[in-house]
Scaffold this active site. Structure first.
Site, PDB file in Angstrom:
ATOM      1  N   ASN A  43       8.631  30.800  44.132  1.00 29.09           N
ATOM      2  CA  ASN A  43       8.695  32.255  44.052  1.00 29.09           C
ATOM      3  C   ASN A  43       9.119  32.847  45.393  1.00 29.09           C
ATOM      4  O   ASN A  43       8.767  32.324  46.455  1.00 29.09           O
ATOM      5  CB  ASN A  43       7.327  32.839  43.673  1.00 29.09           C
ATOM      6  CG  ASN A  43       6.997  32.618  42.209  1.00 29.09           C
ATOM      7  OD1 ASN A  43       7.729  31.949  41.490  1.00 29.09           O
ATOM      8  ND2 ASN A  43       5.885  33.171  41.775  1.00 29.09           N
ATOM      9  N   HIS A 134      36.173  41.110  39.478  1.00 27.33           N
ATOM     10  CA  HIS A 134      37.108  40.268  38.721  1.00 27.33           C
ATOM     11  C   HIS A 134      37.603  40.985  37.467  1.00 27.33           C
ATOM     12  O   HIS A 134      38.772  40.889  37.095  1.00 27.33           O
ATOM     13  CB  HIS A 134      36.419  38.955  38.330  1.00 27.33           C
ATOM     14  CG  HIS A 134      37.259  38.044  37.490  1.00 27.33           C
ATOM     15  ND1 HIS A 134      38.282  37.287  38.014  1.00 27.33           N
ATOM     16  CD2 HIS A 134      37.233  37.778  36.161  1.00 27.33           C
ATOM     17  CE1 HIS A 134      38.852  36.582  37.045  1.00 27.33           C
ATOM     18  NE2 HIS A 134      38.242  36.869  35.903  1.00 27.33           N
ATOM     19  N   ASP A 175      48.618  35.130  37.430  1.00 27.03           N
ATOM     20  CA  ASP A 175      48.475  35.304  35.988  1.00 27.03           C
ATOM     21  C   ASP A 175      48.653  36.780  35.666  1.00 27.03           C
ATOM     22  O   ASP A 175      48.747  37.626  36.565  1.00 27.03           O
ATOM     23  CB  ASP A 175      47.125  34.792  35.478  1.00 27.03           C
ATOM     24  CG  ASP A 175      45.946  35.393  36.235  1.00 27.03           C
ATOM     25  OD1 ASP A 175      45.974  36.612  36.529  1.00 27.03           O
ATOM     26  OD2 ASP A 175      45.008  34.648  36.545  1.00 27.03           O
ATOM     27  N   LYS A 198      50.489  31.922  32.229  1.00 31.83           N
ATOM     28  CA  LYS A 198      49.706  30.704  32.044  1.00 31.83           C
ATOM     29  C   LYS A 198      48.662  30.897  30.966  1.00 31.83           C
ATOM     30  O   LYS A 198      48.324  32.019  30.589  1.00 31.83           O
ATOM     31  CB  LYS A 198      49.050  30.280  33.359  1.00 31.83           C
ATOM     32  CG  LYS A 198      47.894  31.179  33.806  1.00 31.83           C
ATOM     33  CD  LYS A 198      47.293  30.687  35.112  1.00 31.83           C
ATOM     34  CE  LYS A 198      46.081  31.530  35.502  1.00 31.83           C
ATOM     35  NZ  LYS A 198      45.517  31.135  36.792  1.00 31.83           N
ATOM     36  N   ARG A 200      44.706  29.818  29.999  1.00 31.77           N
ATOM     37  CA  ARG A 200      43.461  29.227  30.492  1.00 31.77           C
ATOM     38  C   ARG A 200      42.809  28.413  29.370  1.00 31.77           C
ATOM     39  O   ARG A 200      42.488  28.940  28.312  1.00 31.77           O
ATOM     40  CB  ARG A 200      42.514  30.300  31.009  1.00 31.77           C
ATOM     41  CG  ARG A 200      41.172  29.754  31.489  1.00 31.77           C
ATOM     42  CD  ARG A 200      40.392  30.744  32.311  1.00 31.77           C
ATOM     43  NE  ARG A 200      40.987  30.963  33.614  1.00 31.77           N
ATOM     44  CZ  ARG A 200      40.835  30.157  34.651  1.00 31.77           C
ATOM     45  NH1 ARG A 200      40.119  29.054  34.522  1.00 31.77           N
ATOM     46  NH2 ARG A 200      41.399  30.433  35.802  1.00 31.77           N
TER      47      ARG A 200
END
Length: 320
Positions: A43, A134, A175, A198, A200
């Site tokens: 913890n 992202h 990409d 491309k 994935r």
């Protein structure tokens, strides 16, 4: 609401203290005193060693390895700050790794990016400051204000420093998802633009299909949001070289460099691979890449954003 006269207090979790210290140096304020301990049962417990009462508190924590510990530590720091009567608490997350989990793209999985956003808000975060998600739609997972910084200016300036005639080069998006960022950097460089189409296949495997654009005899600048295992980077560089690229420079926001990434970069036919210090890159990894790794400093950008948030000024002006 926090008063503008509230003291500015910046603290750091354990994941990226060098960046937190650099941010404080740029702001001209001391890094707040806190410590995190781990009990024998694994913890965590967080201690603040100074008063936070009515303070405008910023807690810097990247979601880097070990990611679960980093998230838990940040939630504990937010909760402890709220319990200590902080006026406002901003979670400064330079690298939000769970932004990759932004949709339900296979059966019976969690949309973890949204779940982590819910947890941070439940812990008491009043707002979030982050960089280069992202998936930009993760911004919408939060019900509190989110300031989403871009590293485009830093990456563009780096390319110009490395290659004075960068305008004669080509920015290559690895990409379709990276084409918007690549286009913005190409405009800053006044250079050409190309993209790799491309497919994935999995988290670690991609299959390139075609290069759209002309890189023959050109200096190529590859840009992306992050490098993890460097598998996609290897494919992108190999395609660019096979199509006649002269020199290849790579710059990304987040250098995660997990698994075989450093060995792959060391063996890669590139002049340089640069990433920002949103993720701490230890010297051992820099040395292991054979002199090809560079780390770009985004602390001044975060410091400016924190200063603007604290005073109520516009953060969007940092992008122009």
């Amino acid at each position: 609401m926090t008063s503008r006269r509230s003291p500015l207090l910046v603290f750091s979790g354990q994941s990226n203290r060098p960046l937190a210290q650099a941010i404080c140096d740029s702001l001209g304020v001391p890094l707040g005193r806190s410590r995190t301990e781990k009990f024998t049962n694994d913890n965590l417990i967080v201690h603040y060693e100074e008063s936070l009462r009515e303070g405008d508190v910023f807690i810097v924590q990247s979601f880097s390895t070990p990611v679960s510990d980093a998230i838990m530590e940040l939630m504990l720091m937010i909760d402890a700050a709220k319990s200590a009567s902080a006026g406002r608490v901003t979670a400064v997350i330079p690298y939000y790794s769970y932004a990759r989990s932004d949709k339900k793209d296979s059966p019976r999985i969690s949309i973890a990016g949204r779940l982590v956003a819910d947890l941070l808000q439940e812990a008491g975060a009043d707002r979030v400051l982050t960089m280069t998600l992202h998936a930009p739609q993760v911004h919408g997972f939060f019900k509190v204000p989110v300031d989403h910084l871009s590293a485009d200016v830093v990456l563009s300036q780096h390319f110009k420093k490395c290659v004075p005639d960068a305008h004669n080069g080509v920015v290559l998006a690895p990409d379709a998802g990276s084409i918007k960022r690549a286009s913005q950097i190409a405009r800053r460089l006044d250079s050409g633009l190309a993209m790799i189409d491309k497919e994935r296949l999995s988290d670690t495997e991609v299959r390139p299909r075609a290069l759209i654009g002309d890189v023959d005899g050109k200096t190529v600048f590859i840009v992306d949001d992050e490098i993890s295992t460097a598998g996609s980077l290897v494919e992108t560089v190999n395609i660019a070289r096979s199509m006649g690229a002269k020199d290849v420079y790579v710059a990304v926001t987040h250098g995660v460099y997990s698994g075989p990434a450093i060995e792959r970069i060391a063996a890669l036919d590139v002049t340089q691979v640069a990433s920002c210090n949103t993720v701490h890159v230890p010297q051992s990894k820099v040395d292991g890449a054979g002199g090809k790794l560079a780390v770009l400093d985004v602390a001044p950008l975060f410091a400016s954003a924190i200063a603007n948030i604290h005073t109520g000024a516009s953060v969007s002006t940092l992008f122009t």
